[in-house]
Design a protein around this motif. Sequence first.
Motif, PDB file in Angstrom:
ATOM      1  N   VAL A  73       0.810  -1.218   0.054  1.00  0.00           N
ATOM      2  CA  VAL A  73      -0.161   0.134   0.054  1.00  0.00           C
ATOM      3  C   VAL A  73       0.811   1.344  -0.019  1.00  0.00           C
ATOM      4  O   VAL A  73       1.946   1.218   0.400  1.00  0.00           O
ATOM      5  CB  VAL A  73      -0.974  -0.053   1.225  1.00  0.00           C
TER       6      VAL A  73
ATOM      7  N   GLN B  11      -7.594   2.704  -6.073  1.00  0.00           N
ATOM      8  CA  GLN B  11      -8.603   2.201  -4.948  1.00  0.00           C
ATOM      9  C   GLN B  11      -9.452   1.174  -5.796  1.00  0.00           C
ATOM     10  O   GLN B  11     -10.418   1.320  -6.219  1.00  0.00           O
ATOM     11  CB  GLN B  11      -9.238   3.066  -4.172  1.00  0.00           C
ATOM     12  N   PRO B  12      -9.193  -0.213  -5.417  1.00  0.00           N
ATOM     13  CA  PRO B  12      -8.079  -0.935  -4.882  1.00  0.00           C
ATOM     14  C   PRO B  12      -6.981  -0.621  -5.741  1.00  0.00           C
ATOM     15  O   PRO B  12      -6.805  -0.266  -7.113  1.00  0.00           O
ATOM     16  CB  PRO B  12      -8.455  -2.455  -4.845  1.00  0.00           C
ATOM     17  N   ASN B  13      -5.802  -0.977  -5.088  1.00  0.00           N
ATOM     18  CA  ASN B  13      -4.441  -0.702  -6.040  1.00  0.00           C
ATOM     19  C   ASN B  13      -3.899  -1.637  -6.954  1.00  0.00           C
ATOM     20  O   ASN B  13      -4.939  -2.895  -6.886  1.00  0.00           O
ATOM     21  CB  ASN B  13      -3.144  -0.223  -4.813  1.00  0.00           C
TER      22      ASN B  13
ATOM     23  N   ILE C 250      -6.512  -2.653  -0.560  1.00  0.00           N
ATOM     24  CA  ILE C 250      -7.676  -1.380  -0.367  1.00  0.00           C
ATOM     25  C   ILE C 250      -6.838  -0.406   0.657  1.00  0.00           C
ATOM     26  O   ILE C 250      -6.298  -0.604   1.621  1.00  0.00           O
ATOM     27  CB  ILE C 250      -8.758  -1.895   0.489  1.00  0.00           C
ATOM     28  N   GLU C 251      -6.726   0.793  -0.076  1.00  0.00           N
ATOM     29  CA  GLU C 251      -6.022   1.942   0.560  1.00  0.00           C
ATOM     30  C   GLU C 251      -6.987   2.524   1.380  1.00  0.00           C
ATOM     31  O   GLU C 251      -8.172   2.633   1.280  1.00  0.00           O
ATOM     32  CB  GLU C 251      -5.680   2.649  -0.550  1.00  0.00           C
TER      33      GLU C 251
ATOM     34  N   CYS D 238      -8.173   5.771   1.905  1.00  0.00           N
ATOM     35  CA  CYS D 238      -8.442   6.959   0.825  1.00  0.00           C
ATOM     36  C   CYS D 238      -8.740   8.031   1.884  1.00  0.00           C
ATOM     37  O   CYS D 238      -8.424   9.010   1.615  1.00  0.00           O
ATOM     38  CB  CYS D 238      -9.032   6.662  -0.125  1.00  0.00           C
TER      39      CYS D 238
ATOM     40  N   MET E 287      -8.603  10.260  -7.240  1.00  0.00           N
ATOM     41  CA  MET E 287      -8.774   8.970  -7.006  1.00  0.00           C
ATOM     42  C   MET E 287      -9.247   7.845  -7.973  1.00  0.00           C
ATOM     43  O   MET E 287     -10.144   8.213  -8.758  1.00  0.00           O
ATOM     44  CB  MET E 287      -9.625   8.767  -5.674  1.00  0.00           C
TER      45      MET E 287
ATOM     46  N   ILE F 136     -10.323   4.466  -9.370  1.00  0.00           N
ATOM     47  CA  ILE F 136     -11.528   3.306  -8.875  1.00  0.00           C
ATOM     48  C   ILE F 136     -11.865   2.117  -9.892  1.00  0.00           C
ATOM     49  O   ILE F 136     -11.541   2.268 -10.976  1.00  0.00           O
ATOM     50  CB  ILE F 136     -12.819   3.883  -8.200  1.00  0.00           C
TER      51      ILE F 136
ATOM     52  N   CYS G 118     -14.984   9.532   0.508  1.00  0.00           N
ATOM     53  CA  CYS G 118     -13.427   9.644   0.737  1.00  0.00           C
ATOM     54  C   CYS G 118     -12.827  11.216   0.852  1.00  0.00           C
ATOM     55  O   CYS G 118     -11.747  11.211   1.259  1.00  0.00           O
ATOM     56  CB  CYS G 118     -12.638   8.840  -0.224  1.00  0.00           C
TER      57      CYS G 118
END
Length: 435
Positions: free
Chosen positions: A188, A209-211, A216-217, A219, A235, A237, A251
Amino acid sequence: MGNYLPSTDYQQKEMLDVIGLDSLDALYSDIPEDLKLNRTLAIPNGKSESEILKFFSELSEMNTVYPSVFRGAGAYRHYIPSIVQSITSKETFLTAYTPYQAELSQGILQSIFEYQTMIAELTGLDVSNASVYDGASAVGEAAAMCRDRKRSVTLISAAANPEVIDTITTYCNSSNYEVALIPVVDGVTDKEALKQLLVENVSAVYIQQPNFYGQIEDCSDFAEIIHDAGAKFIMGINPIAAAILKTPGECGADIAVGEGQPLGMPLSFGGPYLGFMATTNEMVRKLPGRIVGQTTDDEGRRAFVLTLQAREQHIRREKASSNICSNQALCAMTAAVYMASMGPDGMKDVAMQCMSKAHYLMQQLDTIGLKRVHSGRFFHEFVTDCSDTDRVLAHLASNGILGGLPVESGILWCATEMNTKADIDKLILLVKEVI
Protein backbone atom coordinates in the motif's frame (compact mmCIF):
# COMPACT_ATOMS: atom_id res chain seq x y z
CA MET A 1 -23.10 -7.09 -43.78
CA GLY A 2 -26.24 -5.37 -45.07
CA ASN A 3 -25.93 -2.73 -42.35
CA TYR A 4 -22.63 -1.51 -43.75
CA LEU A 5 -23.14 -1.68 -47.55
CA PRO A 6 -22.54 1.61 -49.40
CA SER A 7 -25.19 3.27 -51.53
CA THR A 8 -26.39 1.39 -54.63
CA ASP A 9 -25.64 2.43 -58.22
CA TYR A 10 -29.21 3.72 -58.52
CA GLN A 11 -28.88 5.81 -55.36
CA GLN A 12 -25.57 7.23 -56.57
CA LYS A 13 -27.16 8.20 -59.91
CA GLU A 14 -30.03 9.92 -58.08
CA MET A 15 -27.60 12.00 -56.04
CA LEU A 16 -25.52 12.88 -59.11
CA ASP A 17 -28.68 13.96 -60.97
CA VAL A 18 -29.59 16.33 -58.14
CA ILE A 19 -26.25 18.15 -58.38
CA GLY A 20 -26.19 18.00 -62.19
CA LEU A 21 -23.30 15.61 -62.78
CA ASP A 22 -23.18 12.47 -64.90
CA SER A 23 -20.49 10.46 -63.09
CA LEU A 24 -18.51 10.16 -59.86
CA ASP A 25 -15.36 11.18 -61.76
CA ALA A 26 -17.00 14.52 -62.50
CA LEU A 27 -16.84 15.28 -58.76
CA TYR A 28 -13.06 15.51 -59.14
CA SER A 29 -12.89 17.45 -62.40
CA ASP A 30 -11.11 20.40 -60.73
CA ILE A 31 -8.17 18.20 -59.70
CA PRO A 32 -5.29 18.22 -62.24
CA GLU A 33 -4.91 14.96 -64.14
CA ASP A 34 -1.25 14.56 -63.12
CA LEU A 35 -2.31 14.40 -59.47
CA LYS A 36 -4.79 11.58 -60.00
CA LEU A 37 -3.80 7.95 -59.55
CA ASN A 38 -5.42 6.78 -62.81
CA ARG A 39 -4.98 3.12 -61.95
CA THR A 40 -6.65 0.53 -59.79
CA LEU A 41 -5.58 0.41 -56.15
CA ALA A 42 -3.33 -2.54 -55.30
CA ILE A 43 -5.83 -4.18 -52.97
CA PRO A 44 -7.60 -7.55 -53.29
CA ASN A 45 -11.01 -7.76 -54.91
CA GLY A 46 -14.05 -7.61 -52.68
CA LYS A 47 -15.39 -10.78 -51.07
CA SER A 48 -18.89 -12.08 -50.52
CA GLU A 49 -20.45 -12.17 -47.06
CA SER A 50 -19.87 -15.93 -46.74
CA GLU A 51 -16.23 -15.56 -47.81
CA ILE A 52 -15.66 -12.81 -45.24
CA LEU A 53 -17.26 -14.87 -42.46
CA LYS A 54 -15.09 -17.86 -43.40
CA PHE A 55 -11.93 -15.72 -43.49
CA PHE A 56 -12.49 -14.20 -40.04
CA SER A 57 -13.60 -17.51 -38.58
CA GLU A 58 -10.29 -19.05 -39.66
CA LEU A 59 -8.40 -16.01 -38.38
CA SER A 60 -10.08 -16.26 -34.98
CA GLU A 61 -8.81 -19.82 -34.59
CA MET A 62 -5.33 -18.32 -34.07
CA ASN A 63 -6.55 -16.86 -30.76
CA THR A 64 -6.20 -18.77 -27.50
CA VAL A 65 -9.49 -18.52 -25.65
CA TYR A 66 -9.32 -19.75 -22.06
CA PRO A 67 -12.48 -21.24 -20.54
CA SER A 68 -11.29 -20.10 -17.12
CA VAL A 69 -9.49 -16.82 -16.33
CA PHE A 70 -7.78 -15.86 -13.07
CA ARG A 71 -5.93 -12.79 -14.38
CA GLY A 72 -6.98 -9.17 -13.91
CA ALA A 73 -4.36 -6.40 -13.67
CA GLY A 74 -6.64 -3.79 -15.22
CA ALA A 75 -8.94 -5.80 -17.51
CA TYR A 76 -11.54 -8.15 -16.04
CA ARG A 77 -13.86 -10.93 -17.19
CA HIS A 78 -17.37 -10.30 -15.91
CA TYR A 79 -20.83 -11.58 -16.73
CA ILE A 80 -22.55 -9.35 -19.31
CA PRO A 81 -26.37 -9.54 -19.52
CA SER A 82 -27.52 -10.33 -23.07
CA ILE A 83 -29.66 -7.19 -23.15
CA VAL A 84 -26.50 -5.04 -23.21
CA GLN A 85 -25.40 -6.09 -26.69
CA SER A 86 -29.01 -6.34 -27.87
CA ILE A 87 -29.54 -2.62 -27.21
CA THR A 88 -26.13 -1.22 -28.11
CA SER A 89 -25.98 -3.11 -31.44
CA LYS A 90 -29.08 -1.33 -32.78
CA GLU A 91 -28.18 0.64 -35.91
CA THR A 92 -29.43 3.94 -34.48
CA PHE A 93 -26.81 3.73 -31.74
CA LEU A 94 -24.07 1.76 -33.45
CA THR A 95 -23.54 4.11 -36.39
CA ALA A 96 -24.32 7.48 -34.80
CA TYR A 97 -21.64 10.18 -34.70
CA THR A 98 -21.12 13.19 -32.46
CA PRO A 99 -24.55 14.58 -31.45
CA TYR A 100 -23.98 18.19 -32.49
CA GLN A 101 -27.55 18.60 -33.78
CA ALA A 102 -29.53 18.11 -30.60
CA GLU A 103 -32.91 18.01 -32.36
CA LEU A 104 -31.76 14.94 -34.32
CA SER A 105 -29.77 13.25 -31.54
CA GLN A 106 -32.07 13.03 -28.54
CA GLY A 107 -31.58 9.28 -28.14
CA ILE A 108 -27.78 9.45 -28.12
CA LEU A 109 -27.78 12.52 -25.88
CA GLN A 110 -30.12 10.88 -23.39
CA SER A 111 -27.98 7.73 -23.28
CA ILE A 112 -24.93 9.86 -22.47
CA PHE A 113 -26.88 11.85 -19.87
CA GLU A 114 -27.97 8.61 -18.18
CA TYR A 115 -24.36 7.37 -18.26
CA GLN A 116 -23.12 10.60 -16.64
CA THR A 117 -25.81 10.37 -13.97
CA MET A 118 -24.89 6.81 -13.04
CA ILE A 119 -21.15 7.58 -12.95
CA ALA A 120 -21.90 10.52 -10.64
CA GLU A 121 -23.94 8.22 -8.37
CA LEU A 122 -21.25 5.52 -8.43
CA THR A 123 -18.48 7.97 -7.50
CA GLY A 124 -20.49 10.15 -5.12
CA LEU A 125 -19.36 13.29 -6.95
CA ASP A 126 -21.33 16.11 -8.55
CA VAL A 127 -20.72 15.79 -12.27
CA SER A 128 -19.30 13.41 -14.85
CA ASN A 129 -18.18 14.07 -18.41
CA ALA A 130 -19.26 12.03 -21.43
CA SER A 131 -16.19 9.77 -21.06
CA VAL A 132 -12.66 9.88 -22.45
CA TYR A 133 -10.63 7.32 -24.39
CA ASP A 134 -9.59 4.92 -21.61
CA GLY A 135 -8.85 4.75 -17.91
CA ALA A 136 -5.16 5.64 -18.24
CA SER A 137 -5.82 8.76 -20.31
CA ALA A 138 -8.50 9.75 -17.78
CA VAL A 139 -5.80 9.86 -15.10
CA GLY A 140 -3.54 11.95 -17.34
CA GLU A 141 -6.38 14.37 -18.03
CA ALA A 142 -7.21 14.59 -14.32
CA ALA A 143 -3.61 15.51 -13.52
CA ALA A 144 -3.79 18.30 -16.11
CA MET A 145 -6.99 19.62 -14.49
CA CYS A 146 -5.17 20.24 -11.23
CA ARG A 147 -2.15 22.21 -12.43
CA ASP A 148 -1.68 25.94 -12.11
CA ARG A 149 1.26 28.34 -12.35
CA LYS A 150 2.53 27.66 -8.84
CA ARG A 151 1.71 23.96 -8.63
CA SER A 152 2.95 21.69 -11.40
CA VAL A 153 4.20 18.45 -9.77
CA THR A 154 2.03 15.31 -9.85
CA LEU A 155 2.61 12.59 -7.25
CA ILE A 156 1.63 9.04 -8.18
CA SER A 157 1.43 6.05 -5.88
CA ALA A 158 3.88 3.36 -6.95
CA ALA A 159 1.08 0.90 -6.13
CA ALA A 160 -0.90 2.12 -9.15
CA ASN A 161 -1.12 0.12 -12.37
CA PRO A 162 2.32 0.41 -14.08
CA GLU A 163 0.68 1.14 -17.45
CA VAL A 164 -1.27 4.01 -15.88
CA ILE A 165 1.93 5.35 -14.32
CA ASP A 166 3.60 5.25 -17.76
CA THR A 167 0.66 7.11 -19.32
CA ILE A 168 0.65 9.89 -16.70
CA THR A 169 4.40 10.22 -17.08
CA THR A 170 4.04 10.59 -20.84
CA TYR A 171 1.33 13.23 -20.39
CA CYS A 172 3.45 15.22 -17.93
CA ASN A 173 6.80 14.87 -19.71
CA SER A 174 5.36 16.11 -23.00
CA SER A 175 4.16 19.26 -21.19
CA ASN A 176 7.35 19.75 -19.15
CA TYR A 177 5.68 18.92 -15.86
CA GLU A 178 7.29 16.84 -13.14
CA VAL A 179 6.15 13.43 -11.88
CA ALA A 180 7.27 11.67 -8.69
CA LEU A 181 6.39 8.25 -7.30
CA ILE A 182 5.24 7.66 -3.73
CA PRO A 183 6.92 4.55 -2.26
CA VAL A 184 4.96 1.44 -1.26
CA VAL A 185 5.08 -0.38 2.08
CA ASP A 186 3.50 -3.84 2.40
CA GLY A 187 1.59 -3.37 -0.85
CA VAL A 188 0.00 0.00 0.00
CA THR A 189 0.99 3.64 -0.41
CA ASP A 190 3.39 4.89 2.28
CA LYS A 191 1.64 7.71 4.16
CA GLU A 192 4.79 9.03 5.81
CA ALA A 193 6.61 9.17 2.49
CA LEU A 194 3.64 11.04 1.00
CA LYS A 195 3.82 13.67 3.74
CA GLN A 196 7.50 14.23 2.96
CA LEU A 197 6.81 14.59 -0.77
CA LEU A 198 3.92 17.04 -0.38
CA VAL A 199 5.85 20.25 -0.90
CA GLU A 200 4.24 23.53 -1.98
CA ASN A 201 4.56 22.95 -5.75
CA VAL A 202 2.60 19.65 -5.76
CA SER A 203 -0.66 20.08 -7.66
CA ALA A 204 -2.23 16.63 -7.32
CA VAL A 205 -1.80 13.14 -5.92
CA TYR A 206 -3.08 10.03 -7.68
CA ILE A 207 -3.92 6.92 -5.65
CA GLN A 208 -5.64 3.83 -7.04
CA GLN A 209 -8.38 2.08 -5.05
CA PRO A 210 -8.06 -0.91 -4.92
CA ASN A 211 -4.45 -0.63 -6.00
CA PHE A 212 -2.59 -2.74 -8.57
CA TYR A 213 -1.84 -5.41 -5.96
CA GLY A 214 -5.53 -5.62 -5.02
CA GLN A 215 -4.98 -3.88 -1.68
CA ILE A 216 -7.59 -1.50 -0.26
CA GLU A 217 -5.99 1.87 0.49
CA ASP A 218 -7.00 4.17 3.37
CA CYS A 219 -8.21 6.92 1.04
CA SER A 220 -10.04 9.04 3.64
CA ASP A 221 -6.77 9.58 5.50
CA PHE A 222 -4.98 10.33 2.23
CA ALA A 223 -7.55 12.97 1.32
CA GLU A 224 -6.97 14.80 4.60
CA ILE A 225 -3.17 14.68 4.23
CA ILE A 226 -3.32 15.89 0.61
CA HIS A 227 -5.78 18.71 1.24
CA ASP A 228 -3.83 19.94 4.27
CA ALA A 229 -0.93 20.48 1.84
CA GLY A 230 -3.16 22.42 -0.59
CA ALA A 231 -3.09 19.78 -3.34
CA LYS A 232 -5.92 17.95 -5.11
CA PHE A 233 -6.74 14.28 -4.58
CA ILE A 234 -7.30 12.16 -7.73
CA MET A 235 -8.74 8.77 -6.83
CA GLY A 236 -8.69 5.91 -9.32
CA ILE A 237 -11.40 3.32 -8.78
CA ASN A 238 -12.57 -0.06 -10.04
CA PRO A 239 -16.27 0.57 -10.85
CA ILE A 240 -17.31 -2.88 -9.59
CA ALA A 241 -15.50 -2.45 -6.27
CA ALA A 242 -17.08 1.00 -6.00
CA ALA A 243 -20.46 -0.68 -5.51
CA ILE A 244 -19.45 -1.77 -1.98
CA LEU A 245 -16.48 0.41 -0.98
CA LYS A 246 -16.64 4.03 0.20
CA THR A 247 -17.21 6.31 -2.78
CA PRO A 248 -14.57 8.87 -3.82
CA GLY A 249 -17.03 11.54 -2.68
CA GLU A 250 -17.21 9.96 0.79
CA CYS A 251 -13.42 9.71 0.87
CA GLY A 252 -13.00 13.40 0.02
CA ALA A 253 -11.57 13.02 -3.48
CA ASP A 254 -11.62 16.00 -5.83
CA ILE A 255 -11.64 13.86 -8.99
CA ALA A 256 -12.55 10.22 -9.54
CA VAL A 257 -11.29 8.36 -12.60
CA GLY A 258 -11.18 4.79 -13.79
CA GLU A 259 -11.43 2.25 -16.56
CA GLY A 260 -15.02 1.46 -17.56
CA GLN A 261 -14.25 -1.93 -19.13
CA PRO A 262 -15.77 -3.94 -16.23
CA LEU A 263 -19.11 -2.24 -16.96
CA GLY A 264 -20.37 -4.52 -19.71
CA MET A 265 -17.41 -4.64 -22.08
CA PRO A 266 -15.74 -7.96 -22.96
CA LEU A 267 -11.97 -8.30 -22.90
CA SER A 268 -11.90 -8.13 -26.72
CA PHE A 269 -8.12 -8.39 -27.14
CA GLY A 270 -7.61 -5.01 -25.48
CA GLY A 271 -10.46 -2.73 -26.44
CA PRO A 272 -12.20 -0.52 -27.22
CA TYR A 273 -12.64 0.61 -23.62
CA LEU A 274 -13.56 3.93 -22.03
CA GLY A 275 -12.26 6.19 -19.31
CA PHE A 276 -14.75 7.70 -16.89
CA MET A 277 -14.22 10.95 -14.99
CA ALA A 278 -16.22 12.68 -12.26
CA THR A 279 -15.49 15.74 -10.17
CA THR A 280 -16.94 18.37 -7.87
CA ASN A 281 -18.92 21.41 -8.97
CA GLU A 282 -15.91 23.57 -8.10
CA MET A 283 -13.78 21.90 -10.79
CA VAL A 284 -16.41 21.34 -13.47
CA ARG A 285 -15.05 24.10 -15.74
CA LYS A 286 -11.75 22.23 -15.97
CA LEU A 287 -13.30 18.91 -16.91
CA PRO A 288 -12.12 17.82 -20.39
CA GLY A 289 -14.37 16.58 -23.15
CA ARG A 290 -18.08 17.29 -23.18
CA ILE A 291 -21.01 17.22 -20.78
CA VAL A 292 -24.60 16.47 -21.78
CA GLY A 293 -27.29 18.29 -19.83
CA GLN A 294 -31.05 18.04 -19.39
CA THR A 295 -33.29 21.01 -20.16
CA THR A 296 -36.70 21.79 -21.65
CA ASP A 297 -37.61 22.94 -25.13
CA ASP A 298 -39.84 25.92 -26.01
CA GLU A 299 -42.91 23.74 -25.43
CA GLY A 300 -41.78 22.65 -21.97
CA ARG A 301 -40.83 19.12 -22.98
CA ARG A 302 -37.76 17.40 -21.54
CA ALA A 303 -34.77 17.67 -23.89
CA PHE A 304 -31.04 16.95 -23.89
CA VAL A 305 -28.21 19.12 -25.20
CA LEU A 306 -24.44 19.41 -25.19
CA THR A 307 -24.24 21.67 -22.16
CA LEU A 308 -20.59 22.35 -21.53
CA GLN A 309 -17.38 21.91 -23.47
CA ALA A 310 -14.26 23.99 -23.02
CA ARG A 311 -13.77 25.95 -26.23
CA GLU A 312 -10.02 26.25 -25.70
CA GLN A 313 -9.79 22.55 -26.43
CA HIS A 314 -10.56 23.46 -30.05
CA ILE A 315 -9.19 26.95 -30.64
CA ARG A 316 -6.37 27.65 -28.18
CA ARG A 317 -4.38 24.56 -29.15
CA GLU A 318 -1.07 24.62 -27.27
CA LYS A 319 -2.54 26.82 -24.51
CA ALA A 320 -5.37 24.37 -23.83
CA SER A 321 -5.22 22.18 -20.73
CA SER A 322 -6.71 19.35 -22.79
CA ASN A 323 -7.12 18.54 -26.45
CA ILE A 324 -9.72 15.82 -25.94
CA CYS A 325 -12.81 16.87 -27.87
CA SER A 326 -14.36 13.49 -28.55
CA ASN A 327 -15.59 10.64 -26.37
CA GLN A 328 -16.33 6.92 -26.34
CA ALA A 329 -20.10 7.29 -26.81
CA LEU A 330 -20.86 3.68 -27.76
CA CYS A 331 -18.74 2.32 -24.90
CA ALA A 332 -20.30 4.84 -22.51
CA MET A 333 -23.74 3.72 -23.60
CA THR A 334 -22.68 0.10 -23.06
CA ALA A 335 -21.68 0.98 -19.50
CA ALA A 336 -24.99 2.78 -18.95
CA VAL A 337 -27.04 -0.18 -20.22
CA TYR A 338 -24.98 -2.57 -18.07
CA MET A 339 -25.46 -0.48 -14.91
CA ALA A 340 -29.17 -0.01 -15.63
CA SER A 341 -29.74 -3.72 -16.25
CA MET A 342 -27.77 -4.76 -13.16
CA GLY A 343 -29.12 -2.07 -10.86
CA PRO A 344 -27.49 -1.12 -7.53
CA ASP A 345 -28.31 -4.47 -5.92
CA GLY A 346 -26.99 -6.44 -8.90
CA MET A 347 -23.71 -4.53 -8.91
CA LYS A 348 -23.32 -5.04 -5.16
CA ASP A 349 -23.94 -8.76 -5.65
CA VAL A 350 -21.26 -8.91 -8.37
CA ALA A 351 -18.80 -7.09 -6.10
CA MET A 352 -19.52 -9.38 -3.15
CA GLN A 353 -19.12 -12.49 -5.32
CA CYS A 354 -15.81 -11.19 -6.66
CA MET A 355 -14.50 -10.51 -3.18
CA SER A 356 -15.70 -13.75 -1.59
CA LYS A 357 -14.37 -15.93 -4.43
CA ALA A 358 -11.01 -14.15 -4.35
CA HIS A 359 -10.75 -14.77 -0.62
CA TYR A 360 -11.63 -18.45 -1.09
CA LEU A 361 -8.96 -18.70 -3.82
CA MET A 362 -6.41 -17.07 -1.51
CA GLN A 363 -7.23 -19.47 1.33
CA GLN A 364 -6.92 -22.52 -0.92
CA LEU A 365 -3.60 -21.35 -2.38
CA ASP A 366 -2.36 -20.83 1.15
CA THR A 367 -3.13 -24.45 2.06
CA ILE A 368 -0.83 -25.72 -0.71
CA GLY A 369 2.05 -23.41 0.16
CA LEU A 370 1.50 -20.27 -1.95
CA LYS A 371 1.43 -17.61 0.75
CA ARG A 372 -0.02 -14.15 0.34
CA VAL A 373 2.73 -11.55 0.06
CA HIS A 374 0.91 -8.60 1.64
CA SER A 375 -1.23 -8.19 4.75
CA GLY A 376 -4.26 -5.93 4.99
CA ARG A 377 -7.61 -5.92 3.21
CA PHE A 378 -8.04 -6.71 -0.47
CA PHE A 379 -10.91 -6.76 -2.98
CA HIS A 380 -10.64 -9.39 -5.74
CA GLU A 381 -6.89 -9.39 -6.49
CA PHE A 382 -3.93 -10.42 -4.37
CA VAL A 383 -0.29 -11.47 -4.71
CA THR A 384 1.16 -14.80 -3.58
CA ASP A 385 4.76 -15.94 -3.57
CA CYS A 386 5.72 -18.70 -6.00
CA SER A 387 9.10 -20.38 -6.46
CA ASP A 388 8.36 -21.62 -9.99
CA THR A 389 6.01 -19.11 -11.59
CA ASP A 390 6.67 -20.06 -15.21
CA ARG A 391 5.99 -23.78 -14.70
CA VAL A 392 2.83 -23.13 -12.68
CA LEU A 393 1.34 -20.77 -15.25
CA ALA A 394 2.36 -23.00 -18.18
CA HIS A 395 0.72 -26.03 -16.55
CA LEU A 396 -2.48 -24.05 -15.96
CA ALA A 397 -2.50 -22.76 -19.55
CA SER A 398 -2.12 -26.29 -20.94
CA ASN A 399 -5.27 -27.19 -19.02
CA GLY A 400 -7.37 -24.30 -20.25
CA ILE A 401 -6.77 -21.88 -17.38
CA LEU A 402 -5.23 -18.42 -17.71
CA GLY A 403 -3.45 -18.02 -14.39
CA GLY A 404 -2.44 -14.87 -12.60
CA LEU A 405 0.01 -12.23 -13.83
CA PRO A 406 3.70 -12.77 -13.06
CA VAL A 407 4.97 -9.89 -10.92
CA GLU A 408 8.25 -9.25 -9.16
CA SER A 409 7.18 -10.83 -5.87
CA GLY A 410 5.23 -13.77 -7.28
CA ILE A 411 1.83 -14.06 -8.99
CA LEU A 412 -0.98 -11.51 -9.03
CA TRP A 413 -4.22 -13.52 -8.91
CA CYS A 414 -7.76 -12.33 -9.61
CA ALA A 415 -11.22 -13.85 -9.18
CA THR A 416 -14.56 -12.51 -10.40
CA GLU A 417 -18.14 -13.74 -10.28
CA MET A 418 -17.36 -15.78 -13.43
CA ASN A 419 -15.04 -18.12 -11.50
CA THR A 420 -16.97 -20.99 -9.93
CA LYS A 421 -15.89 -22.98 -6.88
CA ALA A 422 -15.24 -25.91 -9.24
CA ASP A 423 -12.93 -23.68 -11.33
CA ILE A 424 -10.99 -22.66 -8.24
CA ASP A 425 -10.72 -26.23 -6.93
CA LYS A 426 -9.45 -27.39 -10.34
CA LEU A 427 -6.82 -24.61 -10.34
CA ILE A 428 -5.65 -25.66 -6.87
CA LEU A 429 -5.21 -29.29 -7.95
CA LEU A 430 -3.21 -28.25 -11.02
CA VAL A 431 -0.95 -25.88 -9.07
CA LYS A 432 -0.41 -28.61 -6.48
CA GLU A 433 0.79 -30.98 -9.22
CA VAL A 434 3.59 -28.56 -10.07
CA ILE A 435 4.75 -27.41 -6.65
